[in-house]
Design an enzyme around this catalytic site. Sequence first.
Site, PDB file in Angstrom:
ATOM      1  N   GLU A 144     -16.153 -31.134 -14.925  1.00  0.00           N
ATOM      2  CA  GLU A 144     -15.762 -29.793 -14.500  1.00  0.00           C
ATOM      3  C   GLU A 144     -14.488 -29.972 -13.681  1.00  0.00           C
ATOM      4  O   GLU A 144     -14.530 -30.239 -12.479  1.00  0.00           O
ATOM      5  CB  GLU A 144     -16.849 -29.123 -13.653  1.00  0.00           C
ATOM      6  CG  GLU A 144     -16.469 -27.697 -13.267  1.00  0.00           C
ATOM      7  CD  GLU A 144     -17.144 -27.211 -11.995  1.00  0.00           C
ATOM      8  OE1 GLU A 144     -17.066 -26.010 -11.724  1.00  0.00           O
ATOM      9  OE2 GLU A 144     -17.723 -28.025 -11.269  1.00  0.00           O
ATOM     10  N   ASP A 182     -19.630 -32.535 -11.251  1.00  0.00           N
ATOM     11  CA  ASP A 182     -19.258 -31.296 -10.580  1.00  0.00           C
ATOM     12  C   ASP A 182     -17.983 -31.473  -9.758  1.00  0.00           C
ATOM     13  O   ASP A 182     -17.749 -32.525  -9.164  1.00  0.00           O
ATOM     14  CB  ASP A 182     -20.415 -30.868  -9.671  1.00  0.00           C
ATOM     15  CG  ASP A 182     -20.151 -29.575  -8.946  1.00  0.00           C
ATOM     16  OD1 ASP A 182     -20.023 -28.545  -9.626  1.00  0.00           O
ATOM     17  OD2 ASP A 182     -20.066 -29.595  -7.704  1.00  0.00           O
TER      18      ASP A 182
END
Length: 756
Positions: free
Chosen positions: A484, A431
């Site tokens: 990401e 993330d």
Amino acid sequence: MTTSVALDWVVQDGQRLAECRHDHPFSLLGPQSHEGQWIVRIWMPEASQVELLCDGRTTAMTTPNHSWIFEAALNQDPGRTYQLRVKRAGIVHEQHDPWAFHDEWMGEMDRHLFAEGNHHHIWQRMGAHLMEREGVEGVMFCLWAPRACSVAVLGELNGWDGRHHPMQRRQGGLWELFIPGFKEGTLYKYEIRTQDGHCYQKADPYGFQHEVRPATSSVVARLDRYQWQDEQWMRQRDSRNALDQPISVYEMHLGSWIHAATDEPYIELDGTPRAPVLAADMKPGARLLTYPELADQLIPYVKDRGFTHIELMPISEHPFDGSWGYQVTGWYAPTSRFGSPDEFRAFVDRCHAEGLGVIIDWVPGHFPKDGHGLAFFDGTHLYEHSDPRIGEHKEWGTLIFNYSRNEVRNFLVANLVYWFEQFHIDGIRVDAVASMLYRDYLRPDGEWIANEDGGRENTEAVRFLQQANHVLFQHFPGALSIAEESTTWPMVTQPTDMGGLGFNLKWNMGWMHDMLDYFELDPWFRQFHQNNITFSIWYTYTENFMLALSHDEVVHGKSNLLHKMPGDDWQKCANVRALLAYMWTHPGKKTIFMGMEFGQRSEWNVWGDLQWELLTHDPHKGLQKLVDDLNTFYKAEPALWKDDFDQYGFQWIDCNDNRHSIISFMRRESSGGTWLVVVANFTPQSHSNYRIGVPIGGYYEEVFNTDSSCYGGRNLGNMGGKNTDEFNIHGYEQSLELCLPALSVLVFRHDPKRSL
């Protein structure tokens, strides 16, 4: 018999023990050789009487120097397995002596590897480990807290009193203690006293299980009991190249997929009833499903939809539901909201048995400030930077790991190996990678510090990510590591030995933004924004991209996917069908968030669950059927995935008909298999005689049509297929004259066995 040990020395040590300030209890306690005798000395707060039971003899222990230091003299080495009969508050019990086990648990090589940041299995030494030492059962505790003044183990079995079990300081900032009698399921924490006199109660950074929120204690848990049944899956996974496989991912949040009523009991595997874990305070009648219940309900559902993988939003232990799991406090523990670590192992095992891979979101970029967590762990900024300009995300209220510290980097890299090795996961999605790569991420001028070269790049984080990915693929060559990363940082998916970050997939955030911006437009204005749907092809081979419509796009006022679309309800559904079909035929692996597969109408709410009642309505059934068939079709057609990252796999037929908002292209595989023609019409205007060029004459079977009535469409199409004409267009001598339904995507396959 009393000893001749200097009275002042023992009194001083006793005072330090009573004040929880002693860092070397083994220098005083346990069996001590002294002037030809053996002195057994113990520390037993609140005890009124202690007897030593050794070799069939009972010896009364005296307290000559301090009221809670008891000792007895023996003529020979008592060994380690002697017992103590303790009387405290009128209650007598027998126990083994924690200070009988002086030898170090962490070996020299372990310490060396940890100090240089290369102990990939450090969890096998750190944390709380059930074991038997010379026939004595108990738990070995090991903690890294180099600047602590003293550390003690708190637990249910010592009344949460830090005086009972002070730990021994070892080299390298480590603390150790073996406590006989502590068992599986015992709750515990560490009491850490700092150099300036403050006292903190911390959960175990390496704890393998934690209490259900809002409680914050760690739980002694086993790592070696579960019997895996997925040997074939694991062997096949590590023998294949993940990038030339079909990958279609169902991203989901375990706590908000579906709830059960609180009066629906769940019985654990050992037959004991389990207390319900409420989904949210504002929803008192609903409880979370357990890992076994999710295995029974979620796995068949995802398999029926045709996905290849489940991606779980963070399941590492976290205290606050509203963080969605992205503010982790228990890095080595699956959250107890849904059950035990072994129940999560069984969930993954079931996924593999049903042909589903498991990806988890991994969050090495930051951590919360909760008092029981990593923040200011030993009274210093141990895991984080001390300067908030590089050590804090003010906008998120979280702290940033100090990647320059070897032991911190080791904590994270070993954690990555731990999840793959202990829970057999198949991939990670990291993330907020951009927040790690840039020192000025979400920071105004003056609130960040440049790197050693004067730049904004966080070179320490770069080296950490490279190390993590290198170690991951060294141990698990068939794994997925997905970034990401929302900027244009170069070489994200290039190997580390070529200077890349080492991921093998990257979310294509540019594609996602362009697509949603385009589809939110009134279709009659899309002609002015044709670049939105074509631009991605010009850079798609610069990285190994995954196309993702994630949870981030259906929260914080962004609406749900269906409501982003213009037009009436039929047009909204048709737009979603067209978007998903274009996504599935575009180069790149696929990810969509739960609820998108059937047209969820409300925004995602972490405290709620999905609107399953919508599936009683035909438009939503149709969307779900579309996703089912897209996945089935996708997996059966190697042209759609075999060469996702090779330019041969895609070729435009026409991307310039912006007046009609129509595009056409081919997907093919380099090995010479079948190839497909895709035509997309992104306006509500149908066309009965639309012509596209094709490279080979013959019959083209219509193998997919989003306007099919089974998906909620109007059933316009090409009667199952079309023959080519000798009509030159788009640079080809052969062409197809097609019927293009409104807001649709059609796919054709050339059939060489059928004549013109």
